[in-house]
Design a protein around this motif. Structure first.
Motif, PDB file in Angstrom:
ATOM      1  N   GLY A  56       0.949  -1.279   0.064  1.00 47.95           N
ATOM      2  CA  GLY A  56       0.035   0.182  -0.053  1.00 47.95           C
ATOM      3  C   GLY A  56       0.857   1.285   0.046  1.00 47.95           C
ATOM      4  O   GLY A  56       0.480   2.260   0.657  1.00 47.95           O
ATOM      5  N   ARG A  57       1.937   1.256  -0.756  1.00 50.40           N
ATOM      6  CA  ARG A  57       2.781   2.136  -0.734  1.00 50.40           C
ATOM      7  C   ARG A  57       2.700   3.145  -2.000  1.00 50.40           C
ATOM      8  O   ARG A  57       3.766   3.676  -2.327  1.00 50.40           O
ATOM      9  CB  ARG A  57       4.278   2.052  -0.202  1.00 50.40           C
ATOM     10  CG  ARG A  57       4.499   1.440   1.152  1.00 50.40           C
ATOM     11  CD  ARG A  57       5.647   0.924   1.391  1.00 50.40           C
ATOM     12  NE  ARG A  57       5.991   0.489   2.801  1.00 50.40           N
ATOM     13  CZ  ARG A  57       6.876  -0.124   3.355  1.00 50.40           C
ATOM     14  NH1 ARG A  57       7.935  -0.281   2.495  1.00 50.40           N
ATOM     15  NH2 ARG A  57       6.962  -0.554   4.466  1.00 50.40           N
ATOM     16  N   GLU A  58       1.768   2.888  -2.948  1.00 48.39           N
ATOM     17  CA  GLU A  58       1.717   3.632  -4.045  1.00 48.39           C
ATOM     18  C   GLU A  58       2.065   5.150  -4.113  1.00 48.39           C
ATOM     19  O   GLU A  58       2.638   5.630  -4.898  1.00 48.39           O
ATOM     20  CB  GLU A  58       0.284   3.356  -4.761  1.00 48.39           C
ATOM     21  CG  GLU A  58      -0.107   1.925  -5.221  1.00 48.39           C
ATOM     22  CD  GLU A  58      -0.567   1.103  -3.931  1.00 48.39           C
ATOM     23  OE1 GLU A  58      -0.690   1.795  -2.712  1.00 48.39           O
ATOM     24  OE2 GLU A  58      -1.186   0.043  -4.052  1.00 48.39           O
ATOM     25  N   GLU A  59       1.391   5.727  -2.931  1.00 52.87           N
ATOM     26  CA  GLU A  59       1.701   7.268  -2.850  1.00 52.87           C
ATOM     27  C   GLU A  59       2.695   7.631  -2.133  1.00 52.87           C
ATOM     28  O   GLU A  59       3.351   8.819  -2.298  1.00 52.87           O
ATOM     29  CB  GLU A  59       0.512   7.939  -2.084  1.00 52.87           C
ATOM     30  CG  GLU A  59      -1.183   7.690  -2.534  1.00 52.87           C
ATOM     31  CD  GLU A  59      -2.021   8.153  -1.922  1.00 52.87           C
ATOM     32  OE1 GLU A  59      -1.793   8.647  -0.514  1.00 52.87           O
ATOM     33  OE2 GLU A  59      -3.483   7.989  -2.264  1.00 52.87           O
ATOM     34  N   GLY A  60       3.547   6.710  -1.550  1.00 48.18           N
ATOM     35  CA  GLY A  60       4.977   7.061  -0.864  1.00 48.18           C
ATOM     36  C   GLY A  60       5.034   6.443   0.238  1.00 48.18           C
ATOM     37  O   GLY A  60       4.267   5.383   0.749  1.00 48.18           O
ATOM     38  N   PHE A  61       5.974   7.027   1.272  1.00 39.37           N
ATOM     39  CA  PHE A  61       6.290   6.361   2.548  1.00 39.37           C
ATOM     40  C   PHE A  61       5.718   7.432   3.452  1.00 39.37           C
ATOM     41  O   PHE A  61       5.536   8.637   3.306  1.00 39.37           O
ATOM     42  CB  PHE A  61       7.819   6.234   2.617  1.00 39.37           C
ATOM     43  CG  PHE A  61       8.426   5.517   1.798  1.00 39.37           C
ATOM     44  CD1 PHE A  61       8.551   4.036   2.012  1.00 39.37           C
ATOM     45  CD2 PHE A  61       9.090   5.907   0.549  1.00 39.37           C
ATOM     46  CE1 PHE A  61       9.027   3.189   1.173  1.00 39.37           C
ATOM     47  CE2 PHE A  61       9.726   4.839  -0.441  1.00 39.37           C
ATOM     48  CZ  PHE A  61       9.599   3.365   0.203  1.00 39.37           C
ATOM     49  N   PRO A  62       5.392   6.855   4.558  1.00 35.64           N
ATOM     50  CA  PRO A  62       4.929   7.568   5.843  1.00 35.64           C
ATOM     51  C   PRO A  62       5.912   8.699   6.131  1.00 35.64           C
ATOM     52  O   PRO A  62       7.242   8.512   6.375  1.00 35.64           O
ATOM     53  CB  PRO A  62       4.614   6.962   6.957  1.00 35.64           C
ATOM     54  CG  PRO A  62       4.261   5.496   6.444  1.00 35.64           C
ATOM     55  CD  PRO A  62       5.381   5.421   5.042  1.00 35.64           C
ATOM     56  N   ALA A  63       5.495   9.702   6.433  1.00 38.14           N
ATOM     57  CA  ALA A  63       6.733  10.859   6.984  1.00 38.14           C
ATOM     58  C   ALA A  63       7.661  10.518   8.280  1.00 38.14           C
ATOM     59  O   ALA A  63       6.840   9.922   9.114  1.00 38.14           O
ATOM     60  CB  ALA A  63       5.990  12.223   7.254  1.00 38.14           C
ATOM     61  N   PRO A  64       8.645  10.595   7.984  1.00 37.78           N
ATOM     62  CA  PRO A  64       9.529  10.152   9.240  1.00 37.78           C
ATOM     63  C   PRO A  64       9.256  11.091  10.562  1.00 37.78           C
ATOM     64  O   PRO A  64       9.062  12.305  10.432  1.00 37.78           O
ATOM     65  CB  PRO A  64      10.997  10.485   8.793  1.00 37.78           C
ATOM     66  CG  PRO A  64      10.958  11.054   7.837  1.00 37.78           C
ATOM     67  CD  PRO A  64       9.571  11.009   7.017  1.00 37.78           C
ATOM     68  N   VAL A  65       9.300  10.488  11.609  1.00 34.89           N
ATOM     69  CA  VAL A  65       8.915  11.222  12.860  1.00 34.89           C
ATOM     70  C   VAL A  65      10.233  11.002  13.859  1.00 34.89           C
ATOM     71  O   VAL A  65      10.565   9.961  14.206  1.00 34.89           O
ATOM     72  CB  VAL A  65       7.572  10.639  13.629  1.00 34.89           C
ATOM     73  CG1 VAL A  65       7.512  11.585  14.766  1.00 34.89           C
ATOM     74  CG2 VAL A  65       6.441  10.755  12.608  1.00 34.89           C
TER      75      VAL A  65
END
Length: 438
Positions: A56-65
């Motif tokens: 489910g990463r078609e839109e990209g990666f979660p922003a790092p925190v």
């Protein structure tokens, strides 16, 4: 959760272009070797795209925190910075080097699987700026990646409150309760004498052993235990940096002032006294009097907020009045006339003043320059600055001598045992016999 758009890596682009080219040429030229060469590259690219769709990463990666472990540490303490992204993603972080700060890994750059942990050690007090942090997140196959820059985090390193190797007695205790022994008698725990019972004495203080032996009612008389008010005056009008040959870890006058203030505050707050702070400069805000561990935290936090890079010249503050009998500890390099004048004002108001000399010992020391060759043109301009400081230190000796002749002890700050001789002499002077006027 905010998503960061991922882009194909150079490896992904090369695999697709090389695989398609090899496959087309192999078919057109009838070369089986070229076909076999292009199929694995295209298969790797197809697997990377399939894994990206499945996860489910078609839109990209979660922003790092970035999550800091502790925002406040002691001088010399260590904290951790954790960077979290998606599980299974290759995560890398790079942090620019900071002065007087150690990173683990050494150069502030590391990578991990979904989460990385960077350890930070603050070697000096103050505000440690970690960042801005450059982060990189890629999938497990290295086909897609994204980059982001996170804002810097500020970690506060409070000065280490070392324990003074000194007595807690004060010359003139003022107050109604505490651990300092008073000269007057009253409710307390220190035995003064055993005397005959008088009207108004408390019944629980009757000494039955002496009463049974003498046949007359006797009671225990005690000394009153009092606290005191300790005022710490800091001179941050100018920060005197140590000589170049003193080393990277040599403290400046501001370092010595802050460390001495923290040590004195902890020493008397542990004894149950009230401690306040007044800054002649503008780096540390005034701290009203208080007691207990909370006051120690307030003081150390105020010291940690002092800005080293604040070089703006301002008029020094002045302390107009002080309660008679207050123990005042002045931490100053004794170079500015306003600071010296403030010491005279405190003495005239009846305060018990102790001066802690915070001038770096390397200032005015010309021993490293002895035997240094002179330039061919007969000049030695690099010696003028140390020699000028040596002359300034000689002029300062007259100020120190005048303060001592006026009854103000002056001691150089050399660590937790610096104030022991001064406080011990004050304690002895307090208990010494005095001539009584008739």
């Amino acid at each position: 959760m905010r998503q960061l758009r991922a882009q194909a890596t150079a490896a992904m682009v090369r695999a697709v272009l090389a695989g398609c080219t090899a496959l087309v040429l192999g078919v057109l030229l009838g070369r089986t070797a070229l076909v076999l060469l292009g199929i694995p590259l295209l298969a790797w690219a197809l697997i990377a795209v399939t894994v990206r769709i499945v996860e489910g990463r078609e839109e990209g990666f979660p922003a790092p925190v970035a999550v800091p472990g502790q925002r406040t540490v002691e001088e010399g303490g260590t904290t951790a910075l954790t960077l979290r992204t998606a599980p299974g993603a290759l995560t890398a972080i790079t942090v620019p080097m900071q002065p007087h700060t150690l990173f683990s890994p050494r150069y502030g750059s590391l990578a991990g699987d979904g989460s990385v942990r960077l350890r930070i050690k603050a070697r000096r007090w103050g505000r440690v700026r970690v960042g801005p942090m450059h982060t990189l997140v890629a999938d497990a196959l290295g086909a897609f990646r994204t980059q982001a820059e996170l804002p810097a985090l500020t970690i506060r390193a409070v000065p280490s409150a070392s324990v003074l190797d000194a007595p807690v007695e004060v010359p003139t205790p003022i107050g109604v309760s505490g651990m300092h022994l008073s000269r007057r008698r009253g409710d307390g725990t220190a035995l003064s004498e055993v005397r005959e019972f008088r009207t108004g004495d408390r019944l629980h203080r009757i000494n039955w052993r002496v009463t049974s032996r003498t046949g007359r009612l006797h009671t225990n008389a005690t000394f009153t235990e009092q606290d005191t008010e300790v005022l710490i005056v800091t001179d941050t009008i100018a920060d005197i940096i140590p000589a170049p040959w003193a080393g990277d870890d040599a403290p400046s006058s501001l370092d010595m002032t802050v460390r001495a203030t923290a040590a004195v505050a902890r020493h008397y707050l542990t004894a149950g006294d009230r401690v306040s702070l007044f800054d002649l400069g503008h780096l540390i805000g005034p701290v009203p009097a208080g007691t207990g561990p909370r006051q120690l935290r307030v003081l150390t936090n105020a010291l940690a907020r002092a800005g080293r890079d604040d070089s703006a010249m301002r008029l020094p503050r002045r302390l107009r009045t002080v309660r008679s009998g207050t123990l005042v500890v002045v931490c100053s390099p004794l170079l500015h006339k306003e600071a010296i004048a403030q010491i005279g004002v405190l003495v005239s108001h009846g305060a018990d003043v102790i001066v802690v000399d915070t001038l770096p010992p390397s200032i005015g020391d010309i021993s490293p320059l002895r035997g240094k060759p002179v330039r061919q043109d007969g000049t030695a301009s690099d010696r003028f600055w140390p020699e000028a400081w040596a002359m300034r230190r000689l002029l300062r000796r007259s100020t120190v001598r005048e303060l001592r002749e006026a009854g103000v002890p002056v001691t150089a700050w050399e660590g937790p045992s610096s104030l022991a001789p001064v406080l011990l002499s004050l304690s002895v002077a307090r208990s010494a016999p005095r001539m009584r006027r008739s």
